[in-house]
Motif scaffolding. Structure first.
Motif, mmCIF file in Angstrom:
data_model
loop_
_atom_site.group_PDB
_atom_site.id
_atom_site.type_symbol
_atom_site.label_atom_id
_atom_site.label_comp_id
_atom_site.label_asym_id
_atom_site.label_seq_id
_atom_site.Cartn_x
_atom_site.Cartn_y
_atom_site.Cartn_z
ATOM 1 N N ALA A 149 13.207 -24.874 -15.549
ATOM 2 C CA ALA A 149 14.349 -25.640 -16.662
ATOM 3 C C ALA A 149 14.571 -26.501 -17.850
ATOM 4 C CB ALA A 149 15.530 -26.474 -15.451
ATOM 5 N N ASP A 150 13.445 -27.088 -17.507
ATOM 6 C CA ASP A 150 13.392 -27.575 -18.673
ATOM 7 C C ASP A 150 13.230 -27.257 -20.462
ATOM 8 O OD1 ASP A 150 12.711 -30.702 -20.000
ATOM 9 O OD2 ASP A 150 10.484 -29.496 -20.764
ATOM 10 N N ASP A 151 12.127 -26.020 -19.775
ATOM 11 C CA ASP A 151 12.489 -24.465 -20.741
ATOM 12 C C ASP A 151 13.668 -24.646 -21.827
ATOM 13 O OD1 ASP A 151 9.203 -24.919 -20.927
ATOM 14 O OD2 ASP A 151 9.247 -23.410 -19.324
ATOM 15 N N MET A 152 14.258 -23.630 -20.611
ATOM 16 C CA MET A 152 15.762 -23.119 -20.891
ATOM 17 C C MET A 152 17.020 -24.464 -21.326
ATOM 18 S SD MET A 152 16.392 -19.943 -19.866
ATOM 19 C CE MET A 152 17.716 -20.116 -19.741
ATOM 20 N N GLY A 153 16.478 -25.599 -21.178
ATOM 21 C CA GLY A 153 17.098 -26.343 -21.900
ATOM 22 C C GLY A 153 16.682 -28.138 -22.748
ATOM 23 N N LYS A 154 16.261 -28.764 -22.208
ATOM 24 C CA LYS A 154 15.655 -29.122 -23.901
ATOM 25 C C LYS A 154 15.355 -28.087 -24.923
ATOM 26 C CE LYS A 154 11.133 -30.477 -23.545
ATOM 27 N NZ LYS A 154 10.066 -31.303 -23.524
ATOM 28 N N VAL A 155 13.775 -26.654 -24.355
ATOM 29 C CA VAL A 155 13.267 -26.742 -25.663
ATOM 30 C C VAL A 155 14.398 -25.172 -25.997
ATOM 31 C CG1 VAL A 155 11.367 -24.859 -25.312
ATOM 32 C CG2 VAL A 155 10.699 -26.878 -24.210
ATOM 33 N N LYS A 206 5.091 -26.962 -25.169
ATOM 34 C CA LYS A 206 3.547 -26.652 -24.315
ATOM 35 C C LYS A 206 2.898 -25.948 -25.079
ATOM 36 C CE LYS A 206 5.887 -23.834 -21.537
ATOM 37 N NZ LYS A 206 7.642 -24.251 -21.839
ATOM 38 N N GLY A 207 1.426 -26.189 -24.471
ATOM 39 C CA GLY A 207 0.728 -25.881 -25.581
ATOM 40 C C GLY A 207 0.623 -23.673 -25.057
ATOM 41 N N SER A 208 0.237 -23.463 -23.895
ATOM 42 C CA SER A 208 0.516 -22.178 -24.302
ATOM 43 C C SER A 208 2.205 -21.076 -23.982
ATOM 44 C CB SER A 208 0.361 -21.975 -22.513
ATOM 45 O OG SER A 208 1.355 -21.878 -22.276
ATOM 46 N N TYR A 209 2.692 -19.586 -24.799
ATOM 47 C CA TYR A 209 3.515 -19.220 -25.377
ATOM 48 C C TYR A 209 3.924 -19.777 -26.109
ATOM 49 C CZ TYR A 209 7.480 -16.016 -24.672
ATOM 50 O OH TYR A 209 8.486 -14.718 -24.505
ATOM 51 N N VAL A 210 3.026 -20.161 -27.358
ATOM 52 C CA VAL A 210 3.106 -20.114 -28.628
ATOM 53 C C VAL A 210 2.857 -19.405 -29.790
ATOM 54 C CG1 VAL A 210 2.600 -21.649 -29.942
ATOM 55 C CG2 VAL A 210 2.592 -22.912 -27.893
ATOM 56 N N PHE A 248 6.864 -20.991 -36.633
ATOM 57 C CA PHE A 248 6.540 -21.206 -34.655
ATOM 58 C C PHE A 248 7.528 -20.663 -33.972
ATOM 59 C CE2 PHE A 248 4.474 -23.728 -37.492
ATOM 60 C CZ PHE A 248 3.126 -23.536 -37.400
ATOM 61 N N GLY A 249 7.065 -20.275 -32.763
ATOM 62 C CA GLY A 249 8.371 -20.038 -31.608
ATOM 63 C C GLY A 249 7.591 -20.423 -30.172
ATOM 64 N N GLN A 250 8.607 -20.382 -28.825
ATOM 65 C CA GLN A 250 8.206 -20.487 -27.966
ATOM 66 C C GLN A 250 8.708 -20.448 -26.321
ATOM 67 O OE1 GLN A 250 7.499 -24.493 -25.580
ATOM 68 N NE2 GLN A 250 5.418 -23.844 -25.949
ATOM 69 N N GLY A 251 8.178 -19.602 -25.691
ATOM 70 C CA GLY A 251 9.740 -19.133 -24.775
ATOM 71 C C GLY A 251 9.095 -19.567 -23.761
ATOM 72 N N VAL A 252 9.918 -18.900 -22.158
ATOM 73 C CA VAL A 252 9.876 -19.640 -21.038
ATOM 74 C C VAL A 252 9.049 -19.075 -20.051
ATOM 75 C CG1 VAL A 252 11.603 -19.790 -18.629
ATOM 76 C CG2 VAL A 252 12.743 -20.339 -20.929
ATOM 77 N N ILE A 253 8.485 -20.007 -19.462
ATOM 78 C CA ILE A 253 7.140 -19.400 -18.239
ATOM 79 C C ILE A 253 8.185 -19.854 -17.110
ATOM 80 C CG2 ILE A 253 4.788 -20.462 -18.190
ATOM 81 C CD1 ILE A 253 4.329 -21.185 -20.633
ATOM 82 N N GLY A 270 12.290 -13.895 -22.940
ATOM 83 C CA GLY A 270 11.572 -13.476 -22.372
ATOM 84 C C GLY A 270 10.657 -13.898 -21.523
ATOM 85 N N ASP A 271 10.251 -14.168 -20.498
ATOM 86 C CA ASP A 271 9.340 -14.526 -19.881
ATOM 87 C C ASP A 271 7.597 -14.403 -19.664
ATOM 88 O OD1 ASP A 271 12.020 -15.533 -19.011
ATOM 89 O OD2 ASP A 271 11.555 -15.432 -16.768
#
Length: 485
Positions: free
Chosen positions: A257-263, A278-282, A231-236, A324-325
């Motif tokens: 910032a939360d995507d680039m930091g915590k996630v 998050k539930g998208s970009y999954v 599984f993976g996720q990126g920045v929105i 990638g965003d």
């Protein structure tokens, strides 16, 4: 020349990252200094005679309130640490994945990708427009083996083809555990008689308004081809395409910032969404998703993304971060902003109280959720601390100032990161203006957050609010409408 240009760009981004790290550290030190954390006379130990002075000075009730509100800030410490580490250890201004030319043989080696959108079917034109845009991006980027699936409660009359499939969830369909809302629809797709994907294929989950970019397509392909994670996720980001409500879009900067930091930190270092995602970009491997499933009853149906992530982690599946965003939109109205935040809090409370997920996978998310739930109390420190100073451990003071410094800087960084990577060029002057505006918007944002928290705590936790992000329907109704920056 091309190599020189690439080296120059990489060097520039390294310099930006160093400046960012210095600014981040400086913000934290400034907050600690202003908060008194550097003063020697603030260092108080818990000796009985010294501690009692605050109780004697303010009385039991007020002293208890002061100490409780101060200690509640410690709940935010794990989240602040994850965000700090993610934003410092990894380049905060990375290159978007480079355009890559695939040979036909390379294309064949890439597994099949299904882009899946779940909707109630209330905004059919929005879905049709975004499917067309996203399909064009896939083709322009060179992706061949893909399809789009729209899973809806009522038909939106999509023109089906090899690249587009519409799935209408029957009204009488019910999962074994009684899953509701989006979980019910996602589980319907995994049923044997409905699913037409192989276990080696991949699903990319999108929201109704999500727009793909060439960068995220490259990142997804790279993620799949590396074959390291299930599984993976990126920045929105939320400021591209058309910005409907600038104020609420700036309020969402901290999510970037939360995507680039915590996630990023939890997926790159711990390889599990231990503090939620998050539930998208999954992106998920089909076989792994079918094994975990979305059939987790009503408790796992309000914040189905966080529930699914922790359940998958508890089963030993691995998670990674995608470069990638993707683009989405912030809520258009204050009402929708409040409803969105209320649902997040209520759903996450159900997740952290679920006995089906082992406690060791829930505990850090629990700290985050309870930090959010108690924010109306901990926020009082801003007013109480100057008026009613108390004797407390320097460690607590430093932790509180650290958390405050991280939050303040994340709002600033989120705005800069969003508009630096904007689809439309933003000059230095405009970026500075937006950053200042974003800073002054934050008090209003936290007032809205506190209202949503109180609303969420006082109302039933089994509702799934749908946020309207149909631009065409709302562009004449919104009073705060701006030209995209």
């Amino acid at each position: 020349m091309r190599n020189v240009s690439m080296m120059t760009s990489a060097l520039k981004r390294e310099v930006f990252h160093l400046i960012h790290c210095a600014a981040f550290t400086g913000t934290i030190i400034l907050v600690i200094s202003l908060g008194g954390g550097l003063r020697e006379n603030n260092s108080i130990t818990f000796e009985t005679e010294e501690t009692l002075s605050s109780w004697e000075q303010y009385g039991f009730f007020l002293a208890a309130v002061l100490y409780v509100t101060r200690f509640l800030t410690l709940l935010c410490l794990p989240l602040a640490l994850f965000n700090f580490l993610g934003l410092v250890l990894f380049n905060a201004f990375p290159d978007q994945p480079k355009t890559k030319i695939f040979s036909r043989r390379d294309h064949v080696s890439v597994p099949f990708v299904c882009f899946r959108v779940v909707t109630k079917g209330d905004f059919p034109q929005l879905i049709r427009n975004n499917i067309l845009k996203n399909r064009n991006i896939c083709e322009e980027t060179g992706l061949e083996h893909f399809t789009f699936e729209v899973v809806t409660d009522k038909s939106i009359s999509l023109v089906t083809s090899k690249k587009v499939r519409e799935l209408v969830v029957p009204e009488d369909y019910a999962t074994k555990s009684g899953a509701l809302y989006k979980s019910r629809a996602l589980q319907y797709c995994l049923e044997k008689e409905v699913n037409n994907l192989n276990d080696e294929d991949w699903i990319v989950h999108l929201d109704e308004e999500t727009l793909l970019t060439s960068g995220c397509i490259k990142g997804i392909v790279n993620f799949i081809c590396e074959g390291k994670h299930h599984f993976g996720q990126g920045v929105i980001t939320y400021n591209n395409d058309e910005v409907v409500n600038l104020m609420l879009t700036l309020c969402d900067s901290i999510r970037v910032a939360d995507d680039m930091g915590k996630v990023q930190f939890q997926l790159k270092v711990m390889h599990m969404p231990i503090m939620g995602w998050k539930g998208s970009y999954v992106i998920s491997n089909v076989g792994a998703e079918r094994d975990v499933s979305f059939d987790h009853g009503p408790r796992g149906s309000v914040a189905e993304d966080a529930y699914f992530g922790l359940m998958a982690a508890s089963k030993g599946y691995s998670f990674g971060f995608i470069e990638g965003d993707m683009w989405e939109k912030s809520p258009f109205t204050i009402k929708d902003f409040l409803r969105q935040r209320k649902r997040w809090l209520q759903g996450l409370l159900l997740v952290v109280h679920s006995s089906e997920i082992p406690l060791r996978f829930r505990i850090l998310l629990g700290c985050c959720v309870y930090a959010t739930a108690t924010a109306p109390l901990s926020t009082l420190n801003v007013f109480l601390q100057p008026l009613f100073p108390i004797q407390i451990s320097r460690f607590v003071d430093l932790c509180g100032c650290f958390v405050g410094g991280v939050i303040i800087y994340m709002n600033l960084y989120g705005t800069i990161r969003s508009y630096t990577y904007s689809a439309k060029h933003v000059g230095i002057g405009k970026l500075l203006l937006l950053s200042i505006l974003g800073f002054f918007v934050q008090p209003f944002k936290y007032i809205l957050e506190i209202i949503a928290i109180l609303w969420g705590l006082m109302t039933p936790k089994n509702e799934f609010a749908i946020v309207d992000k149909n631009v065409e329907q709302n562009e004449m109704e919104n009073t705060v409408s701006v030209v995209p920056c």
